[in-house]
Enzyme design. Structure first.
Site, mmCIF file in Angstrom:
data_model
loop_
_atom_site.group_PDB
_atom_site.id
_atom_site.type_symbol
_atom_site.label_atom_id
_atom_site.label_comp_id
_atom_site.label_asym_id
_atom_site.label_seq_id
_atom_site.Cartn_x
_atom_site.Cartn_y
_atom_site.Cartn_z
ATOM 1 C CE1 TYR A 45 -2.708 -3.128 0.624
ATOM 2 C CE2 TYR A 45 -2.499 -3.477 2.365
ATOM 3 C CZ TYR A 45 -3.065 -3.686 1.452
ATOM 4 O OH TYR A 45 -3.632 -4.826 2.054
ATOM 5 C CB VAL A 64 -5.790 -6.311 9.102
ATOM 6 C CG1 VAL A 64 -5.373 -4.487 8.078
ATOM 7 C CG2 VAL A 64 -5.854 -6.459 7.889
#
Length: 391
Positions: free
Chosen positions: A313, A331
């Site tokens: 990201y 995550v």
């Protein structure tokens, strides 16, 4: 192959290196006459010999250094992995993800490392057997499946390959193309899920799970509790999906698309599974332990490229500079990295930084890349020997 004048400067360097270090007997070099090892490979081997003398370990390659004074044993590589684990196991920065309620139940102290080479050597330590959900690490594999089923043109009509520079769950499209920026962010992954979903919806999920099982080399399952939690709280992803429906990126079966996406993210894996998936990509699509062909190798370069530029990201640039490997984070606390034609690396630790990446995971990968010289542009990282064989 005969010595050529244009290579005199490099051979002069090799000659100096030969005088400076002990060469393994298997590396045959005759300055100014004939050589049995390609010149670039010879230079790389010499450098690796020198590195081995100072660092105590070296790995990989068909001409692997074998001299007893510098050869590193498998046990020493294992010890190196354990030292990296020990160095970072007490780091308490970051916190577990809470925006998906089930993920908040993760033990923040869990930390595992697994590393698997293309010849099947396995190095691991810590909580490598601890299962967690794959989360966004599913994205490169779903992208691979879309490329295999629909080809590049149709797949890239739905999603771009440009870094976004924004958070992974941003509700946005590329304003120039009205497509998601890339398949590693949520918008792009949902677009890919729309492509690979099936009817009935469960069959699309089964196809994904089966592919991941073949890559991991064992039976895997969807975590139904995490899937329910993702679905109950995934309104931001619903907003992304309906935005793409509005622009014709996905079809009207929005709930089926989201089910495919949420289920992919809810796949239960451990550190060793991720390392095996990574080394399967590194090994041109074949699982090096089972010998089974998993991925079509002609599309792996597309996947690894996007992982390199977009896999972490808005931390992707820093990762590319400091680690230099195609990678994907999730995550759930996992990070997967691919050393092309050499190995797969996986780290699990659920303490995340503000960008959603594992704190210990990034630190451990950075250390492993530095100690083993794994950066894609590291001078000593020879990677594939194909071009060397032509020189």
């Amino acid at each position: 192959m005969c010595f050529q004048p244009r290579k005199q400067g490099l051979w002069r360097l090799l000659s100096c290196c030969v005088d400076a270090i002990i060469l393994p007997g298997s590396l045959k070099i005759s300055i100014g006459q004939h050589f049995e090892t390609p010149i670039t490979s010879a230079l790389s081997q010499i450098i690796r010999c020198a590195n081995a003398r100072s660092s105590g370990f070296v790995i990989g390659g068909e001409n692997e250094v074998t001299h007893p004074t510098i050869m590193s044993s498998i046990s020493e590589i294992q010890e190196m992995v354990e030292r990296v684990y020990d160095k970072y196991k007490s780091v308490n920065e970051g916190s577990v993800a809470t925006y998906i309620p089930e993920l908040a139940k993760a033990n923040p102290e869990h930390f595992g490392i697994s590393m698997i080479t293309v010849d099947g050597q396995i190095f691991r330590c810590g909580d490598w057997e601890q299962e967690f959900t794959i989360q966004s690490i599913c994205k490169p594999f779903a992208f691979q499946m879309a490329l295999e089923e629909f080809g590049r043109d149709e797949t890239l009509a739905r999603v771009g390959v440009e870094p976004s520079g924004d958070a992974f769950n941003s509700i946005e499209l590329d304003p120039r193309t009205l497509r998601p920026f890339n398949p590693m962010i949520n918008a792009g992954a949902i677009a890919i899920a729309s492509l690979i979903k099936k009817s009935p919806a469960a069959s699309g999920v089964k196809a994904f799970v089966n592919k991941m099982e073949t890559a991991a080399g064992r039976i895997l399952e969807i975590d139904e509790d995490v899937l329910a939690s993702e679905s109950a709280t995934g309104n931001r992803n619903r907003a992304i999906a309906f935005l793409m429906l509005n622009f014709g990126i996905i079809d009207e079966a929005v709930e089926d698309t989201l089910y495919q996406y949420f289920a992919q993210c809810s796949l239960r894996v451990n550190c060793n599974d991720l390392a095996m998936m990574a080394v399967t990509l590194a090994n041109m699509g074949t699982n090096p332990v089972t010998g089974k062909r998993v991925f079509d190798f002609q599309y792996i370069k597309d996947v690894l490229t996007v992982m390199f530029t977009c896999g972490l990201y808005d931390h992707a640039g820093e990762w590319a500079c400091r680690v230099g490997l195609p990678a994907k984070s999730g995550v759930g606390g996992g990070i997967l990295a691919v050393v092309n034609r050499q190995m797969g690396i996986a780290v699990y630790s659920p303490r995340l930084d503000a960008k959603g990446n594992s704190v210990r995971g990034i630190m451990a990968c950075r250390e492993l890349a530095a100690q083993l010289g794994l950066h894609a542009f590291e001078f000593t990282n020879v990677g594939s020997s194909f071009m060397q064989s032509l020189l």
